[in-house]
Design a protein around this motif. Sequence first.
Motif, mmCIF file in Angstrom:
data_model
loop_
_atom_site.group_PDB
_atom_site.id
_atom_site.type_symbol
_atom_site.label_atom_id
_atom_site.label_comp_id
_atom_site.label_asym_id
_atom_site.label_seq_id
_atom_site.Cartn_x
_atom_site.Cartn_y
_atom_site.Cartn_z
ATOM 1 N N GLU A 214 0.836 -1.192 0.000
ATOM 2 C CA GLU A 214 0.000 0.000 0.000
ATOM 3 C C GLU A 214 0.880 1.255 0.000
ATOM 4 O OE1 GLU A 214 -3.084 -0.137 -0.390
ATOM 5 O OE2 GLU A 214 -3.512 -2.251 0.030
ATOM 6 N N LEU B 25 -6.868 15.586 6.560
ATOM 7 C CA LEU B 25 -5.500 15.133 6.780
ATOM 8 C C LEU B 25 -4.803 16.000 7.814
ATOM 9 C CD1 LEU B 25 -3.328 13.137 5.895
ATOM 10 C CD2 LEU B 25 -2.707 14.708 4.049
ATOM 11 N N MET C 54 -9.935 7.121 0.871
ATOM 12 C CA MET C 54 -8.750 6.489 1.444
ATOM 13 C C MET C 54 -8.937 6.256 2.940
ATOM 14 S SD MET C 54 -6.317 6.101 -0.875
ATOM 15 C CE MET C 54 -5.945 6.664 -2.551
ATOM 16 N N LEU D 37 -6.662 5.991 6.196
ATOM 17 C CA LEU D 37 -5.315 6.359 6.622
ATOM 18 C C LEU D 37 -4.990 5.705 7.958
ATOM 19 C CD1 LEU D 37 -5.335 10.185 5.783
ATOM 20 C CD2 LEU D 37 -4.913 8.240 4.275
ATOM 21 N N PHE E 296 -1.679 4.537 3.305
ATOM 22 C CA PHE E 296 -2.937 4.798 2.611
ATOM 23 C C PHE E 296 -3.520 3.482 2.086
ATOM 24 C CE2 PHE E 296 -0.280 8.478 2.369
ATOM 25 C CZ PHE E 296 -1.114 9.584 2.420
ATOM 26 N N ASP F 59 -6.680 2.438 -0.439
ATOM 27 C CA ASP F 59 -7.749 2.909 -1.325
ATOM 28 C C ASP F 59 -8.972 1.992 -1.185
ATOM 29 O OD1 ASP F 59 -9.378 3.826 -3.344
ATOM 30 O OD2 ASP F 59 -7.777 4.012 -4.825
#
Length: 357
Positions: free
Chosen positions: A23, A70, A101, A103, A122, A124
């Motif tokens: 990833e 973020l 995403m 995280l 990350f 997806d």
Amino acid sequence: MLDFRKVEDAQTLAQAIVNTIPEPFVVLDDEFRVLEASVSFYKTFKVDPEHTRGRLLYSLGDGQWDIPALRVLLETIIPEHAAMDGFEVEHDFPNLGRRTMLLNARQVIYEDSSNSTILLAFMDVTNRRAIEREKEQLLKQTEELLRQKDTLLKEMQHRVANSLQIIASILLLKARAVLSDETRQHLKDAHQRVMSVAEVQRHLHASEGIDQIEVSSYLTKLCGSLAVSIVGESQPITIKVMAHSGMIGSDKAVSIGLIVTELVINAIKYAFPSAKADAMILVTYEIDAADWKLTVSDNGVGKGASDATGHNSGLGTAIVQALVKQLDAVTEVVSGSNGMTISITRATFTSHMPRAA
């Protein structure tokens, strides 16, 4: 054993680990600058190492990585908790488009330094979320279709019940109007056949459209209706039902209901030609897995087993024989001075129910 006291060796190992992670993965310093990123990070987000390393994460892609969610993760959550898993972000990523995403972040604090690094991975889940939304939409559509089906089914049941009641009423009116006793009796018999089907409809309506009927309650109400409408005051006859609890399909219930109606009507007509103080008709229904046994017995005068109903042949006999065959069952008639017992059995079944006596 390898000794990682050399900084170069440790960095080589760290870089190898980073690049092994499938990833997208990035290492940030405590000011959120990119120290290192995995090969999958560069491939996924279509960026190159030259324009990534040493740069502030928020400035990547001409500032398109300046994502409010973020910032919350890196500047608020991580300093307080040092780790966060499954933090979901939906954003238009540069060179990638709208993606969802997950995280995962970890803060690494070193014993011999006031500096720290942040590991950021990350995942997806765009396609996964799209499938989940599609499933949710399909579920809603299915629930709506089921609701519409239930509404239509209830409306159909209501219309069928009304139609049966109208037919039954017409038959009774005709029975009162005709001069022939034989024709009048045939019309009354037809009325009872219609009412046995109507009883199934009432149970279906009470079951909120479920195509299953509780057999004990159904037979009890059906026989109660027969007792009220057929048994005369001059010759009181007790109609008793003993049935195992269980659910049967409505189509099977119609057949069994018609059989019971015919056999009970015949018993009322022929079993007690003269008054009998303890006259009784007993209806039993036993269940053993997929097998079952329906029995209608009386303590009347009895008669030779000349046909499937134990009484005179006619439309009722033909109906019973056809329904028994349809149910993949067999008929047994036992008659004597103490009365008659007619059993309809599917497969092999050992009865434990009593008989009318």
